[in-house]
Write an enzyme that holds these catalytic residues in place. Structure first.
Site, PDB file in Angstrom:
ATOM      1  N   HIS A  76       0.838  -1.203   0.000  1.00  0.00           N
ATOM      2  CA  HIS A  76       0.000   0.000   0.000  1.00  0.00           C
ATOM      3  C   HIS A  76       0.874   1.255   0.000  1.00  0.00           C
ATOM      4  O   HIS A  76       0.645   2.193  -0.781  1.00  0.00           O
ATOM      5  CB  HIS A  76      -0.905  -0.027   1.235  1.00  0.00           C
ATOM      6  CG  HIS A  76      -1.747   1.189   1.422  1.00  0.00           C
ATOM      7  ND1 HIS A  76      -3.090   1.216   1.138  1.00  0.00           N
ATOM      8  CD2 HIS A  76      -1.437   2.432   1.898  1.00  0.00           C
ATOM      9  CE1 HIS A  76      -3.580   2.421   1.411  1.00  0.00           C
ATOM     10  NE2 HIS A  76      -2.596   3.176   1.874  1.00  0.00           N
ATOM     11  N   GLU A  77       1.900   1.273   0.856  1.00  0.00           N
ATOM     12  CA  GLU A  77       2.779   2.442   0.941  1.00  0.00           C
ATOM     13  C   GLU A  77       3.645   2.581  -0.302  1.00  0.00           C
ATOM     14  O   GLU A  77       3.919   3.703  -0.749  1.00  0.00           O
ATOM     15  CB  GLU A  77       3.646   2.361   2.202  1.00  0.00           C
ATOM     16  CG  GLU A  77       2.868   2.309   3.512  1.00  0.00           C
ATOM     17  CD  GLU A  77       1.865   3.448   3.638  1.00  0.00           C
ATOM     18  OE1 GLU A  77       2.101   4.541   3.059  1.00  0.00           O
ATOM     19  OE2 GLU A  77       0.826   3.262   4.283  1.00  0.00           O
ATOM     20  N   HIS A  93       1.810   4.452  -2.928  1.00  0.00           N
ATOM     21  CA  HIS A  93       1.881   5.896  -2.729  1.00  0.00           C
ATOM     22  C   HIS A  93       3.208   6.459  -3.238  1.00  0.00           C
ATOM     23  O   HIS A  93       3.251   7.538  -3.834  1.00  0.00           O
ATOM     24  CB  HIS A  93       1.716   6.229  -1.246  1.00  0.00           C
ATOM     25  CG  HIS A  93       0.314   6.121  -0.740  1.00  0.00           C
ATOM     26  ND1 HIS A  93      -0.761   6.641  -1.417  1.00  0.00           N
ATOM     27  CD2 HIS A  93      -0.186   5.560   0.400  1.00  0.00           C
ATOM     28  CE1 HIS A  93      -1.878   6.408  -0.717  1.00  0.00           C
ATOM     29  NE2 HIS A  93      -1.553   5.753   0.375  1.00  0.00           N
ATOM     30  N   GLU A 131      -6.376   6.642  -1.143  1.00  0.00           N
ATOM     31  CA  GLU A 131      -6.352   5.465  -0.276  1.00  0.00           C
ATOM     32  C   GLU A 131      -7.043   4.287  -0.956  1.00  0.00           C
ATOM     33  O   GLU A 131      -6.571   3.146  -0.874  1.00  0.00           O
ATOM     34  CB  GLU A 131      -7.030   5.778   1.067  1.00  0.00           C
ATOM     35  CG  GLU A 131      -6.244   6.729   1.957  1.00  0.00           C
ATOM     36  CD  GLU A 131      -4.840   6.242   2.229  1.00  0.00           C
ATOM     37  OE1 GLU A 131      -4.667   5.088   2.659  1.00  0.00           O
ATOM     38  OE2 GLU A 131      -3.894   7.021   1.999  1.00  0.00           O
TER      39      GLU A 131
END
Length: 701
Positions: A184-185, A188, A277
């Site tokens: 997930h990070e 980003h 998100e």
């Protein structure tokens, strides 16, 4: 038949372009907010001036509001405060980079050679994800004392970003769940959401300046009131009273205007961040092919026994950086939270989720991957479990052979069907690449990987992988180092360079690491360099200069730069130069192909000759590459296609816009894939080109 990559996704460059457009939108919204703020502040000041003059009529307010001198003063004052505050904050965040931001939130840099099994598991996951995605291994931080589950990524560029997790994430997440959070990070980071998030922090700070100034004026009120009360002159008292009224209205008005601006700014921030998100959650599933990873982590975050709140006082302003809400549950947190509702997020991943979160969460044993409480209660069941924290545990992946195409010694052997284009996967990850990345890392001997992670030994490992390996001497058995020195003039010259630069203890280590490398495939050299990258960023600037000069001398000791050396230059030296402030990323200069035709022609000609000896095939490869851009032109003579000309032309192409880079890479790939296969040399070339164009090339599969 080579695949036509014109219609492929190549979303990396599109996302880069979209990220820049989003930044432009934020700037536009910021300017609108500043203008509206100016109108509100100017109206407030005009009203205060009217009252201080003893006038209370509407025409007087309009007269003061239209006063050109007051308009100009107020406009420049508001612009200076808001723009100045935002630029100051953005500049300070930029100077801090991701490391400073992590430290401001209570983060502790994880030692690259840590023996703590929880931290080791986290580093392994981050290294796998970095190698699989093609970006540098980021620094990793742990927020000690934060027992709730949360994580964030921060940084203005992919190669200066960091990944941080709370100690609660280490304690309560399984390996799959932690991998989902890290994925997930990484989404980003790759999509440059981190850049937008930091600029949002800067914009909000500029608007917060009005609140701060208002508070200062209210405090000044008490001082003015004190001095006016102590003055015996009635006229002075009257003047002091008017000043008090003026400051009171102005201060309270600025606070109200500032809070209103922050209110709408937070709503905009929440709307932008919430959408990101959702996309990052989807990317985590795409990267790992394991919805239970990120889904399980979000379910644990939603548990009333755990949660995701952060106690650090700086976390509120940086809340949009985190994977979960940093606020305590409540009305205001639901209104201003930059994260979507957890139930909605999970249902997008797992439609069968009924909204019921687990009441209790047990800590996870990082070695066995099971509940630590269960392990304590039934140790006999785990008697045969592996005690090695370096081994992949509880993963959905199955073992595969090491990939045949990796950066190494160039060969003309066909290695992969050209239809399997890595360009489609720039800036992304998939399950297969994670498997390959893990196996590449596992293939590195522990002594060598530990050395690459060490602060004192990372430089030594890089020197060792750059030392010459004469193919005639072979690398399947260890040949005494002295024999190699005698038979290889290049190695002897490199050793003299090292001897004049490094102390004896470093020379001993370099020699030892070099001897280990002789029995290993060259495919692990780039992974070793990637592991070492975070440690190389911890040097003093003067030490880096010395190290860098030695690397350049090692590379040019044989009076040429081979593909591996060129690739390493682009992956390592160039990005370290940027990190230490010696150079800056190339500004976008070119937007249309006609602006760079000579450089493009040079690179495409070099690629065509590199893949074939038959002139007819060379011509075909060149034409196929040109067809991707719908242009025609002659191929350059082979004698003009030197390595120096190739490198110079490619460096200029690095100034192209993201969309133009996408087109260039499509053309270059079509050229090398013209005959339907990609050789090792061609694979190295496309990887080197991708590095130069700042495109994260994943491990080849």
């Amino acid at each position: 038949m080579a695949a036509n990559v014109q219609g492929t996704t190549m979303n990396f460059f599109l996302r880069q372009d979209e990220a820049r457009k989003k930044t432009g939108l934020l700037v536009f919204l910021f300017i609108v907010a500043v203008f509206l703020t100016f109108l509100a502040v100017h109206t407030l000041i005009a009203f205060a001036v009217m009252l201080s003059a003893g006038n209370t009529q509407q025409p007087d307010l309009l007269r003061h509001w239209l006063d050109p001198s007051l308009l100009m003063i107020d406009f420049f004052s508001v612009s200076l405060v808001v723009f100045g505050g935002s630029l100051f904050k953005i500049a300070s965040l930029s100077s801090l980079q991701g490391d400073g931001i992590a430290q401001s939130l209570g983060g502790r840099l994880v030692d690259r050679d840590t023996k703590d099994p929880r931290e080791r598991r986290l580093l392994n996951i981050v290294e796998e994800m970095a190698l699989a995605s093609g970006i540098h291994v980021p620094n990793v931080y742990v927020l000690d004392g934060e027992e709730h589950i949360n994580a964030f990524a921060a940084g203005f560029t992919p190669n200066t970003s960091v990944v941080s997790v709370t100690s609660g994430a280490l304690n309560y997440l399984s390996r799959d769940e932690l991998q989902g959070v890290v994925a997930h990070e990484f989404s980003h980071i790759i999509n440059e959401d981190t850049r937008i998030s930091l600029r949002l922090m800067g914009i909000l700070f500029g608007l917060e300046m009005l609140v701060l100034i208002g508070m200062l004026l209210v405090r000044a009120l008490y001082y003015v009131r004190f001095t006016s009360d102590s003055d015996s002159d009635s006229d002075s008292k009257g003047a002091g009273t008017m000043i008090v009224i003026f400051l009171m209205l102005l201060g309270l008005g600025l606070i109200i205007i500032g809070w209103i601006g922050m209110f709408f700014s937070n709503i905009i921030r929440a709307a932008v961040s919430r959408q990101r998100e959702f996309l990052a959650d989807a990317s985590a599933v795409q990267y790992t092919r394991n919805p239970d990873g990120i889904g399980g982590a979000l379910k644990k975050i939603g548990s009333p026994a755990i949660g995701s709140q952060i106690d650090n006082s700086n976390a509120v302003g940086a809340g949009h950086l985190f994977i979960g809400s940093v606020l305590k549950p409540g009305f205001f947190s639901s209104m201003f939270d930059s994260h979507p509702d957890l139930t909605v997020r999970i249902q997008r991943i797992d439609p069968s989720f009924d909204g019921t979160f687990p009441e209790t969460i047990d800590p996870i044993d990082p070695i066995t991957g099971r509940s630590a409480i269960v392990n304590q209660q039934s140790t006999s069941q785990n008697a045969g479990a592996s005690k090695n924290p370096f081994i992949l545990q509880n993963t959905v992946f199955k073992g595969t052979n090491l990939p045949p195409i990796v950066v190494g010694t160039a060969t003309a052997a066909a290695v992969v069907d050209a239809s399997a284009s890595n360009l489609d996967q720039l800036g992304t990850v998939d399950e297969k690449k994670l498997v390959i990345a893990n196996e590449l890392l596992q293939a590195i001997p522990e002594e060598l990987s530990s050395a690459a992670r060490g602060r004192q030994t990372a430089c030594d490992t890089i020197c060792a992988i750059l030392m010459d390996t004469d193919s005639e001497l072979g690398n399947t058995e260890i040949i005494p180092f002295e024999n190699r020195l005698q038979k290889s003039p290049v190695l002897a010259a490199q050793w003299k360079i090292l001897a004049k630069t490094f102390p004896q203890e470093s020379l001993d280590r370099i020699r030892h690491y070099y001897e280990i490398l002789q029995t290993l495939p060259s495919s692990i050299k780039i992974p070793i360099a990637e592991i070492a990258f975070p440690s190389l960023k911890e040097m003093e600037k003067t030490n880096y200069q010395t190290f860098r000069n030695a690397l350049v001398e090692l590379i040019t000791a044989d009076k040429k730069v081979d593909l591996f050396e060129y690739t390493l230059q682009q992956y390592l030296i160039r990005d370290l130069d940027r990190y230490y402030g010696f150079t800056k990323p190339e500004a976008v200069k070119y937007f249309k192909i006609r602006e760079i035709l000579p450089m493009y022609q040079n690179v495409l000609s070099y690629l065509a000759y590199a893949g074939n000896d038959d002139l007819e095939e060379v011509q075909k490869a060149f034409k196929d590459g040109c067809s991707e851009l719908s242009i025609t032109g002659p191929i350059l003579p082979k004698e003009k296609c030197t390595s120096f000309a190739f490198g110079s032309a490619l460096s200029e192409l690095a100034k192209a816009s993201p969309i133009l880079k996408k087109q260039l890479l499509s053309s270059f790939y079509r050229c090398i894939a013209s005959d339907g296969i990609i050789t090792m040399k061609e694979g190295e070339l496309i990887r080197a080109i991708s590095a130069t164009l700042d495109a994260p090339m994943p491990v080849w599969s």
